[in-house]
Enzyme design. Structure first.
Site, PDB file in Angstrom:
ATOM      1  N   GLY A  49       0.857  -1.195   0.000  1.00 58.59           N
ATOM      2  CA  GLY A  49       0.000   0.000   0.000  1.00 58.59           C
ATOM      3  C   GLY A  49       0.885   1.235   0.000  1.00 58.59           C
ATOM      4  O   GLY A  49       0.736   2.118   0.825  1.00 58.59           O
ATOM      5  N   ALA A  50       1.833   1.252  -0.968  1.00 54.92           N
ATOM      6  CA  ALA A  50       2.920   2.245  -0.935  1.00 54.92           C
ATOM      7  C   ALA A  50       2.629   3.512  -1.718  1.00 54.92           C
ATOM      8  O   ALA A  50       3.427   4.444  -1.688  1.00 54.92           O
ATOM      9  CB  ALA A  50       4.192   1.611  -1.509  1.00 54.92           C
ATOM     10  N   SER A  51       1.503   3.566  -2.415  1.00 57.78           N
ATOM     11  CA  SER A  51       1.350   4.626  -3.411  1.00 57.78           C
ATOM     12  C   SER A  51       0.615   5.869  -2.940  1.00 57.78           C
ATOM     13  O   SER A  51       0.564   6.858  -3.667  1.00 57.78           O
ATOM     14  CB  SER A  51       0.612   4.068  -4.640  1.00 57.78           C
ATOM     15  N   GLY A  53      -1.366   8.040   0.791  1.00 53.81           N
ATOM     16  CA  GLY A  53      -1.729   8.085   2.203  1.00 53.81           C
ATOM     17  C   GLY A  53      -0.579   7.749   3.139  1.00 53.81           C
ATOM     18  O   GLY A  53       0.575   8.151   2.915  1.00 53.81           O
ATOM     19  N   GLU A  76      -2.423   0.410  -8.817  1.00 53.68           N
ATOM     20  CA  GLU A  76      -2.700   1.696  -9.469  1.00 53.68           C
ATOM     21  C   GLU A  76      -2.660   1.518 -10.973  1.00 53.68           C
ATOM     22  O   GLU A  76      -1.997   0.612 -11.473  1.00 53.68           O
ATOM     23  CB  GLU A  76      -1.648   2.739  -9.047  1.00 53.68           C
ATOM     24  N   ASP A 112      -1.975  -6.945  -7.249  1.00 49.10           N
ATOM     25  CA  ASP A 112      -3.040  -7.122  -6.266  1.00 49.10           C
ATOM     26  C   ASP A 112      -2.423  -7.810  -5.051  1.00 49.10           C
ATOM     27  O   ASP A 112      -2.103  -9.001  -5.089  1.00 49.10           O
ATOM     28  CB  ASP A 112      -4.162  -7.988  -6.862  1.00 49.10           C
ATOM     29  N   ALA A 113      -2.253  -7.049  -3.984  1.00 51.02           N
ATOM     30  CA  ALA A 113      -1.547  -7.580  -2.809  1.00 51.02           C
ATOM     31  C   ALA A 113      -2.289  -8.744  -2.161  1.00 51.02           C
ATOM     32  O   ALA A 113      -1.704  -9.502  -1.395  1.00 51.02           O
ATOM     33  CB  ALA A 113      -1.345  -6.465  -1.787  1.00 51.02           C
ATOM     34  N   TYR A 234     -17.972   4.513  12.908  1.00 47.03           N
ATOM     35  CA  TYR A 234     -16.698   3.842  12.653  1.00 47.03           C
ATOM     36  C   TYR A 234     -16.413   2.665  13.603  1.00 47.03           C
ATOM     37  O   TYR A 234     -16.535   1.508  13.225  1.00 47.03           O
ATOM     38  CB  TYR A 234     -15.543   4.859  12.687  1.00 47.03           C
ATOM     39  N   LEU A 272      -7.270  11.654   8.696  1.00 46.33           N
ATOM     40  CA  LEU A 272      -6.743  12.602   7.710  1.00 46.33           C
ATOM     41  C   LEU A 272      -7.373  12.335   6.352  1.00 46.33           C
ATOM     42  O   LEU A 272      -7.836  11.238   6.090  1.00 46.33           O
ATOM     43  CB  LEU A 272      -5.230  12.437   7.592  1.00 46.33           C
TER      44      LEU A 272
HETATM   45  P1  NAI Z   1      -4.984   5.217   0.774  1.00 47.33           P
HETATM   46  O1  NAI Z   1      -6.221   4.969  -0.018  1.00 47.33           O
HETATM   47  O2  NAI Z   1      -4.333   6.528   0.656  1.00 47.33           O
HETATM   48  O3  NAI Z   1      -3.883   4.086   0.426  1.00 47.33           O
HETATM   49  C1  NAI Z   1      -4.238   2.748   0.216  1.00 47.33           C
HETATM   50  C2  NAI Z   1      -3.122   2.009  -0.480  1.00 47.33           C
HETATM   51  O4  NAI Z   1      -3.521   0.642  -0.654  1.00 47.33           O
HETATM   52  C3  NAI Z   1      -2.773   2.550  -1.875  1.00 47.33           C
HETATM   53  O5  NAI Z   1      -1.370   2.504  -2.040  1.00 47.33           O
HETATM   54  C4  NAI Z   1      -3.417   1.519  -2.815  1.00 47.33           C
HETATM   55  O6  NAI Z   1      -2.783   1.393  -4.073  1.00 47.33           O
HETATM   56  C5  NAI Z   1      -3.213   0.267  -1.989  1.00 47.33           C
HETATM   57  N1  NAI Z   1      -4.100  -0.840  -2.374  1.00 47.33           N
HETATM   58  C6  NAI Z   1      -5.457  -0.889  -2.336  1.00 47.33           C
HETATM   59  N2  NAI Z   1      -5.879  -2.098  -2.772  1.00 47.33           N
HETATM   60  C7  NAI Z   1      -4.772  -2.804  -3.092  1.00 47.33           C
HETATM   61  C8  NAI Z   1      -4.558  -4.115  -3.591  1.00 47.33           C
HETATM   62  N3  NAI Z   1      -5.555  -4.962  -3.853  1.00 47.33           N
HETATM   63  N4  NAI Z   1      -3.267  -4.509  -3.816  1.00 47.33           N
HETATM   64  C9  NAI Z   1      -2.232  -3.670  -3.569  1.00 47.33           C
HETATM   65  N5  NAI Z   1      -2.379  -2.426  -3.078  1.00 47.33           N
HETATM   66  C10 NAI Z   1      -3.636  -2.009  -2.843  1.00 47.33           C
HETATM   67  O7  NAI Z   1      -5.392   4.877   2.285  1.00 47.33           O
HETATM   68  P2  NAI Z   1      -4.859   5.311   3.726  1.00 47.33           P
HETATM   69  O8  NAI Z   1      -5.863   6.207   4.324  1.00 47.33           O
HETATM   70  O9  NAI Z   1      -3.446   5.690   3.717  1.00 47.33           O
HETATM   71  O10 NAI Z   1      -5.036   3.918   4.486  1.00 47.33           O
HETATM   72  C11 NAI Z   1      -3.970   3.061   4.840  1.00 47.33           C
HETATM   73  C12 NAI Z   1      -4.286   2.437   6.192  1.00 47.33           C
HETATM   74  O11 NAI Z   1      -4.348   3.476   7.171  1.00 47.33           O
HETATM   75  C13 NAI Z   1      -5.660   1.738   6.255  1.00 47.33           C
HETATM   76  O12 NAI Z   1      -5.529   0.573   7.031  1.00 47.33           O
HETATM   77  C14 NAI Z   1      -6.515   2.748   6.974  1.00 47.33           C
HETATM   78  O13 NAI Z   1      -7.610   2.160   7.655  1.00 47.33           O
HETATM   79  C15 NAI Z   1      -5.503   3.321   7.961  1.00 47.33           C
HETATM   80  N6  NAI Z   1      -5.855   4.605   8.568  1.00 47.33           N
HETATM   81  C16 NAI Z   1      -6.250   5.668   7.809  1.00 47.33           C
HETATM   82  C17 NAI Z   1      -6.627   6.845   8.419  1.00 47.33           C
HETATM   83  C18 NAI Z   1      -7.080   8.020   7.616  1.00 47.33           C
HETATM   84  O14 NAI Z   1      -7.695   8.924   8.186  1.00 47.33           O
HETATM   85  N7  NAI Z   1      -6.786   8.114   6.355  1.00 47.33           N
HETATM   86  C19 NAI Z   1      -6.607   7.007   9.886  1.00 47.33           C
HETATM   87  C20 NAI Z   1      -6.088   5.859  10.583  1.00 47.33           C
HETATM   88  C21 NAI Z   1      -5.769   4.698   9.938  1.00 47.33           C
END
Ligand code: NAI
Length: 386
Positions: A49-51, A53, A76, A112-113, A234, A272
């Site tokens: 999930g490197a791309s 957030g 992506e 797809d991870a 939530y 965020l």
């Molecule tokens: P994001 O949507 O910015 O990043 C998600 C990442 O997962 C992206 O790199 C995407 O390409 C990757 N991804 C999705 N499906 C995939 C798949 N099948 N195979 C490979 N990669 C895949 O999300 P965010 O917000 O950074 O979330 C990351 C973690 O942080 C989650 O567990 C979320 O619940 C947690 N989190 C987020 C908060 C927020 O407010 N944004 C707050 C606290 C925790």
């Protein structure tokens, strides 16, 4: 010339040069690697999930401040025909460039991870390029996961009773009422399958069995708990159930990694704006009020700030600090009493007519645009080649 194309809370396009500038702005806020710390001697890191957030922010801090060699995995789409490509695709390309300038690997595999075959590809890549990894970051946020050929979808729903709130439309700058019906037991179970800890545990088990985890290897995954005002939506709903599963699996993964002298933790992070969080129906009023209050009180952090704090105070500190549930709490500033009191006061007044007054709508929208490469200072948006 690429103009932002938004549908509701989804970006339909992204700006390549803007995405690169966005990543560079994060990189510029990092300090140089500190070679005096033994731990900072170039860790080898796998980021799932490197791309975007939190995953991208942590990867950026690890590269810039700890000279990390990283391998990313994300899902992506690149440019094709009229499509600009997703922001995550361009951010990953920009990251690879940034790492290459420092002579460090920074490749992102678009896979797809959740697919077992992807794990094999990653294991082979680690063997070839790194030998082993010292840290695994699990930062996936997904709406679906295929398990044994069955497509399982997550649902963002409350438990027991309907939830009434508001949903943003970033295209029309409007806040609209939304009612979420309670989840069925199948929807609960499916969300746990997609967003719970099973996949993280499968990854860690596969990596350990393949002997690509270095002695002392660590892993972190992210969670959210939030204040009581968000619990019906939530913590007590489908996503909270999935996070409860993640927390419980973390203890098992921790025990697994202890055999290597390492450990695993869940990091409870701040709410965020990311692609994933803005998608949660009903969450926008809280996010807008939170941004307004934390900025007003001078304690606002973005993804990069949070990840700098994670590295400096926890991952690369003498000791990792956890609460009684073994969770690393980066949500302490968000949950501080003065912040939550002020947020509650604003939420009590916030309506579709006045949300720009009581919430930081401009801040939320600006961050949304920025993470898709739009509205970034210094980018010439009139240049067709940009
Ligand atoms: P994001 O949507 O910015 O990043 C998600 C990442 O997962 C992206 O790199 C995407 O390409 C990757 N991804 C999705 N499906 C995939 C798949 N099948 N195979 C490979 N990669 C895949 O999300 P965010 O917000 O950074 O979330 C990351 C973690 O942080 C989650 O567990 C979320 O619940 C947690 N989190 C987020 C908060 C927020 O407010 N944004 C707050 C606290 C925790």
């Amino acid at each position: 010339m690429i103009e932002p194309s938004i549908q509701g809370v989804i970006a339909r396009n992204s700006h390549p040069a803007g995405c690169a500038a966005f990543l560079r702005s994060w990189a510029a806020r990092c300090r140089a690697p500190n070679s005096s710390s033994a731990l900072s001697a170039g860790p080898r890191v796998l980021v799932l999930g490197a791309s975007s957030g939190y995953g991208l922010a942590l990867r950026t801090v690890l590269l810039q401040e700890y000279a990390a060699r990283t391998l990313g995995v994300a899902y992506e789409r690149g440019p094709s025909g009229q499509y600009s490509g997703s922001a995550g695709w361009h951010l990953s390309a920009a990251f690879a460039e940034l790492a290459a300038e420092q002579g460090l690997p920074g490749e992102t595999l678009m896979l797809d991870a959740f697919a077992p075959a992807s794990r094999q590809t990653v294991i082979e890549t680690i063997r070839r390029d790194f030998g082993q990894v010292d840290l695994v970051v699990y930062s996936l946020a997904a709406g679906q996961r295929t398990v044994d050929g069955r497509k399982v979808r997550s649902a963002i729903k409350p438990a027991g009773a309907p939830y009434q709130g508001y949903q943003l439309d970033l295209a029309t700058d409007k806040l609209q009422p939304v009612t979420l019906e309670p989840a069925s037991s199948q929807e609960m179970a499916d969300t746990v399958t997609v967003m719970g800890g099973e996949d993280w545990q499968q990854w860690m088990t596969a990596l350990q069995e393949a002997d690509v985890l270095a002695p002392g290897a660590r892993s972190v995954a992210f969670s959210y708990i939030g204040p009581a005002s968000t619990w019906p939506l939530y913590r007590d709903g489908t996503l909270g159930q999935a996070k409860a599963d993640l927390h419980q699996r973390a203890q098992q993964i921790n025990a697994q990694l202890q055999t290597l002298g390492g450990g695993a933790w869940v990091v409870v992070a701040k709410a965020l704006v990311t692609k994933a969080s803005i998608f949660i129906p009903g969450m926008a009023p809280y996010l807008m009020a939170l941004y307004a209050v934390m900025k007003e009180q001078g304690v606002h952090e973005d993804c990069l700030d949070q990840m700098q704090r994670l590295c400096r105070s926890e991952l690369f500190a003498e000791q990792v600090h956890t609460d009684s549930d073994q969770l690393i709490r980066l949500d302490d500033w968000e949950l501080a009493e003065p912040v939550q009191q002020a947020v509650d006061a604003r939420l009590a007044l916030l309506t579709p007519d006045n949300f720009m007054q009581y919430g930081d709508y401009q801040g939320v929208k600006q961050e949304f645009l920025a993470m898709n490469g739009f509205g970034i200072a210094g980018v010439d948006y009139s240049d067709e080649g940009a």
